[in-house]
Motif scaffolding. Sequence first.
Motif, PDB file in Angstrom:
ATOM      1  N   MET A   1     -35.039 -31.647  45.965  1.00  0.00           N
ATOM      2  CA  MET A   1     -35.378 -30.275  45.595  1.00  0.00           C
ATOM      3  C   MET A   1     -36.806 -30.214  45.070  1.00  0.00           C
ATOM      4  SD  MET A   1     -33.157 -27.949  45.890  1.00  0.00           S
ATOM      5  CE  MET A   1     -31.466 -27.489  45.899  1.00  0.00           C
ATOM      6  N   THR A   2     -37.446 -29.118  45.337  1.00  0.00           N
ATOM      7  CA  THR A   2     -38.783 -28.907  44.820  1.00  0.00           C
ATOM      8  C   THR A   2     -38.929 -27.441  44.414  1.00  0.00           C
ATOM      9  OG1 THR A   2     -41.143 -29.258  45.251  1.00  0.00           O
ATOM     10  CG2 THR A   2     -39.822 -28.414  47.084  1.00  0.00           C
ATOM     11  N   PHE A   3     -40.049 -27.133  43.796  1.00  0.00           N
ATOM     12  CA  PHE A   3     -40.299 -25.769  43.323  1.00  0.00           C
ATOM     13  C   PHE A   3     -41.337 -25.103  44.221  1.00  0.00           C
ATOM     14  CE2 PHE A   3     -43.647 -28.269  41.478  1.00  0.00           C
ATOM     15  CZ  PHE A   3     -44.747 -27.428  41.470  1.00  0.00           C
ATOM     16  N   PRO A  55     -27.567 -20.415  35.184  1.00  0.00           N
ATOM     17  CA  PRO A  55     -26.934 -20.792  36.460  1.00  0.00           C
ATOM     18  C   PRO A  55     -27.939 -21.465  37.389  1.00  0.00           C
ATOM     19  CG  PRO A  55     -26.541 -18.469  35.933  1.00  0.00           C
ATOM     20  CD  PRO A  55     -27.543 -18.980  34.948  1.00  0.00           C
ATOM     21  N   LYS A  56     -27.502 -22.511  38.055  1.00  0.00           N
ATOM     22  CA  LYS A  56     -28.403 -23.276  38.918  1.00  0.00           C
ATOM     23  C   LYS A  56     -28.783 -22.527  40.183  1.00  0.00           C
ATOM     24  CE  LYS A  56     -27.662 -27.760  37.048  1.00  0.00           C
ATOM     25  NZ  LYS A  56     -27.546 -29.168  37.254  1.00  0.00           N
ATOM     26  N   ASP A  57     -28.064 -21.451  40.502  1.00  0.00           N
ATOM     27  CA  ASP A  57     -28.419 -20.679  41.695  1.00  0.00           C
ATOM     28  C   ASP A  57     -29.219 -19.421  41.372  1.00  0.00           C
ATOM     29  OD1 ASP A  57     -26.321 -19.375  40.462  1.00  0.00           O
ATOM     30  OD2 ASP A  57     -25.224 -18.981  42.314  1.00  0.00           O
ATOM     31  N   ALA A  58     -29.476 -19.154  40.089  1.00  0.00           N
ATOM     32  CA  ALA A  58     -30.283 -17.994  39.705  1.00  0.00           C
ATOM     33  C   ALA A  58     -31.770 -18.345  39.854  1.00  0.00           C
ATOM     34  CB  ALA A  58     -29.996 -17.594  38.264  1.00  0.00           C
ATOM     35  N   PRO A  59     -32.593 -17.392  40.294  1.00  0.00           N
ATOM     36  CA  PRO A  59     -34.027 -17.662  40.348  1.00  0.00           C
ATOM     37  C   PRO A  59     -34.547 -17.992  38.947  1.00  0.00           C
ATOM     38  CG  PRO A  59     -33.501 -15.612  41.490  1.00  0.00           C
ATOM     39  CD  PRO A  59     -32.266 -16.048  40.755  1.00  0.00           C
ATOM     40  N   LEU A  60     -35.381 -19.017  38.855  1.00  0.00           N
ATOM     41  CA  LEU A  60     -35.927 -19.465  37.575  1.00  0.00           C
ATOM     42  C   LEU A  60     -37.440 -19.551  37.690  1.00  0.00           C
ATOM     43  CD1 LEU A  60     -35.737 -20.692  34.711  1.00  0.00           C
ATOM     44  CD2 LEU A  60     -35.332 -22.912  35.800  1.00  0.00           C
ATOM     45  N   ILE A  61     -38.147 -18.744  36.896  1.00  0.00           N
ATOM     46  CA  ILE A  61     -39.605 -18.790  36.846  1.00  0.00           C
ATOM     47  C   ILE A  61     -40.004 -19.551  35.588  1.00  0.00           C
ATOM     48  CG2 ILE A  61     -41.737 -17.457  36.635  1.00  0.00           C
ATOM     49  CD1 ILE A  61     -40.307 -15.154  38.098  1.00  0.00           C
ATOM     50  N   PHE A  77     -36.927 -28.935  36.605  1.00  0.00           N
ATOM     51  CA  PHE A  77     -35.745 -28.084  36.817  1.00  0.00           C
ATOM     52  C   PHE A  77     -35.228 -28.233  38.248  1.00  0.00           C
ATOM     53  CE2 PHE A  77     -37.326 -25.684  33.057  1.00  0.00           C
ATOM     54  CZ  PHE A  77     -36.164 -25.761  32.300  1.00  0.00           C
ATOM     55  N   ALA A  78     -36.128 -28.298  39.207  1.00  0.00           N
ATOM     56  CA  ALA A  78     -35.704 -28.481  40.606  1.00  0.00           C
ATOM     57  C   ALA A  78     -34.953 -29.801  40.764  1.00  0.00           C
ATOM     58  CB  ALA A  78     -36.917 -28.425  41.527  1.00  0.00           C
ATOM     59  N   VAL A  85     -36.608 -22.413  42.048  1.00  0.00           N
ATOM     60  CA  VAL A  85     -37.484 -22.606  40.896  1.00  0.00           C
ATOM     61  C   VAL A  85     -38.919 -22.268  41.290  1.00  0.00           C
ATOM     62  CG1 VAL A  85     -38.271 -24.222  39.130  1.00  0.00           C
ATOM     63  CG2 VAL A  85     -35.996 -24.493  40.133  1.00  0.00           C
ATOM     64  N   PHE A  86     -39.575 -21.519  40.421  1.00  0.00           N
ATOM     65  CA  PHE A  86     -40.941 -21.074  40.671  1.00  0.00           C
ATOM     66  C   PHE A  86     -41.827 -21.408  39.476  1.00  0.00           C
ATOM     67  CE2 PHE A  86     -37.933 -18.247  42.720  1.00  0.00           C
ATOM     68  CZ  PHE A  86     -38.394 -18.206  44.029  1.00  0.00           C
TER      69      PHE A  86
END
Length: 105
Positions: A1-3, A55-61, A77-78, A85-86
């Motif tokens: 996973m990456t951001f 939640p791991k599927d919610a967008p995270l900035i 986080f990713a 993740v952003f």
Amino acid sequence: MTFERINIAEAKSLLDEADVRIADIRDAQSFNDNHIKGSVNVDNDNLPEFMQNTPKDAPLIVCCYHGNSSQGAAQFFAAQGYSRVFSLDGGFEMWKLAVPELCAR
């Protein structure tokens, strides 16, 4: 996973359309002085709690001062399994100039 890196306009658009979580990794004093509305100040002390409640599927900035430190935190986080993740390009310093109405003091 990456951001992914996200600019201010893209971040604002994402906030308008989704239940986005915002992790502000600046120091507590800077966060208390001013921050993005709805963001959470995340540090080593509350990181486990933040992760448990996000939640791991919610967008995270992830937001820092200028958009540099947030890239490492976003990668963290990713790597923990967060799927969207952003890292906010320009960080809070650019955000407060571009979207002051979405800041909270």
